[in-house]
Design an enzyme around this catalytic site. Sequence first.
Site, PDB file in Angstrom:
ATOM      1  N   CYS B 117       0.890  -1.167   0.000  1.00  0.00           N
ATOM      2  CA  CYS B 117       0.000   0.000   0.000  1.00  0.00           C
ATOM      3  C   CYS B 117       0.924   1.211   0.000  1.00  0.00           C
ATOM      4  O   CYS B 117       1.550   1.510   1.015  1.00  0.00           O
ATOM      5  CB  CYS B 117      -0.898   0.013   1.232  1.00  0.00           C
ATOM      6  SG  CYS B 117      -1.816   1.561   1.416  1.00  0.00           S
ATOM      7  N   CYS B 120      -0.690   4.404   2.271  1.00  0.00           N
ATOM      8  CA  CYS B 120      -0.694   4.323   3.746  1.00  0.00           C
ATOM      9  C   CYS B 120      -0.118   2.961   4.101  1.00  0.00           C
ATOM     10  O   CYS B 120       1.048   2.713   3.788  1.00  0.00           O
ATOM     11  CB  CYS B 120      -2.055   4.623   4.362  1.00  0.00           C
ATOM     12  SG  CYS B 120      -3.504   3.897   3.599  1.00  0.00           S
ATOM     13  N   SER B 121      -0.905   2.080   4.720  1.00  0.00           N
ATOM     14  CA  SER B 121      -0.369   0.756   5.034  1.00  0.00           C
ATOM     15  C   SER B 121      -1.487  -0.274   5.015  1.00  0.00           C
ATOM     16  O   SER B 121      -1.526  -1.158   5.874  1.00  0.00           O
ATOM     17  CB  SER B 121       0.305   0.764   6.401  1.00  0.00           C
ATOM     18  OG  SER B 121       1.312   1.747   6.468  1.00  0.00           O
ATOM     19  N   CYS B 122      -2.401  -0.167   4.041  1.00  0.00           N
ATOM     20  CA  CYS B 122      -3.536  -1.089   3.974  1.00  0.00           C
ATOM     21  C   CYS B 122      -3.041  -2.530   3.898  1.00  0.00           C
ATOM     22  O   CYS B 122      -2.073  -2.822   3.183  1.00  0.00           O
ATOM     23  CB  CYS B 122      -4.404  -0.767   2.762  1.00  0.00           C
ATOM     24  SG  CYS B 122      -5.139   0.865   2.861  1.00  0.00           S
TER      25      CYS B 122
END
Lengths: 219, 212
Positions: B117, B120-122
Amino acid sequence: MNGIHDMGGMHGFGPVEPEANEPVFHAPWEARVLALRRAAGAWRRWNIDAGRHSIETLPPADYLRLTYYEKWFESVIKLLLGAGLVTPQELASGRRDPAVPVATPPLTADKVMPAILAGSPTVRATSAKPRFTVGQAVRARGINPGGHTRLPRYVRGRLGTIECDHGAHVFPDSNARFEGEKPQFLYTVRFAARELWGETANPVDTVHLDLWEDYLDAA
Amino acid sequence: MSKGHDSDHGHDHGQDHEEHSALSETALRVRALESLLVEKGLVDPAALDAIVDAYQSKIGPRNGARIVARAWSDPAYKAQLLKDATSAIAGMGYSGAQGEHMVVVENTPSVHNLVVCTLCSCYPWPVLGLPPVWYKSSAYRSRAVIDPRGVLREFGLALPDEVAVRVWDSTAEIRYLVLPERPAGTEGMTAEALADLVTRDSMIGTAKVAAP
């Protein structure tokens, strides 16, 4: 926004450094931040897109310096203040304003697992027809929205192919501004690595992104 | 955490001092915010404990490993998983937050999938739990899309040029799980035993599953 969070394709961050036997949390406070964010979110005074935007709008130097849970913590404070759930005076003093009645938390322990298992699906029913079909060539728009968007810079203006139609989903750009869900069709779009990065990329490699209709034009 | 709440009221100053000196500035600020939100009735401390417990001990990569092992053992399940991952995974009891809409991508001798991602950090929480620090790092987020083969080499995985690398950048609420290749020498193993072989990284795509 063309923010520091939009990192795809940047250079200079060094090697990826996995940690052996990494714990779920590196300190108890990290776990509390995760829980506070989720429990405060149960007031439904913001949504996931506004939550992401509150992180993206941290000062860029802070964004790079802070750890993941530190960013979450700064963001939950912004969200609580923005929603009026906490006042700046309360935050500074650490004590409740006695003039404000004590609330009843919407999320109790018995509701935690059901809420986690239910999640918050973003697919929405629509009577609209999709503008694109699987296999169609599309170009990601060369736009520069100043607010929240999920169209990364590295694909803007690039040519891709519709690979999958996921139906209509909540549109993050409007939802983050509390201007409504405005659901629209979401597609997986396949880009050749060479289209994105030039001739040095491997000719068989591809990058796939999930992009909304407002991010795309027919090519 | 109730201990911190008490100390905020000034009980037992000696212990208070000792406790605070051992905590970082951030830990103190988090504790103060939690106290305030509890005092205002905005959050229930028991609910906070339940959330922590869910991600500390109930939801983790073991869930994804069971999905993979079943797909390796049961061709009908694998077909369902590749066609409609959300329902196939929900059928195993895993669903919800950060995995509302799932897609499973299959590694083969000619295709290698890698999930990232960049914005962000999905990450697919119901099947992998919370993401590791490296997945959230600027280095991984920036490089996985432009230099996936270099990133994979750092994980010890050198792929031949003719193997297609497909990178999945999780820009929406679709979450991706990699179905790694079943290693040789595992014929006849039970799904339970197979699940023990499946690592978190193999389901993100930064590793293959090693033969037993």
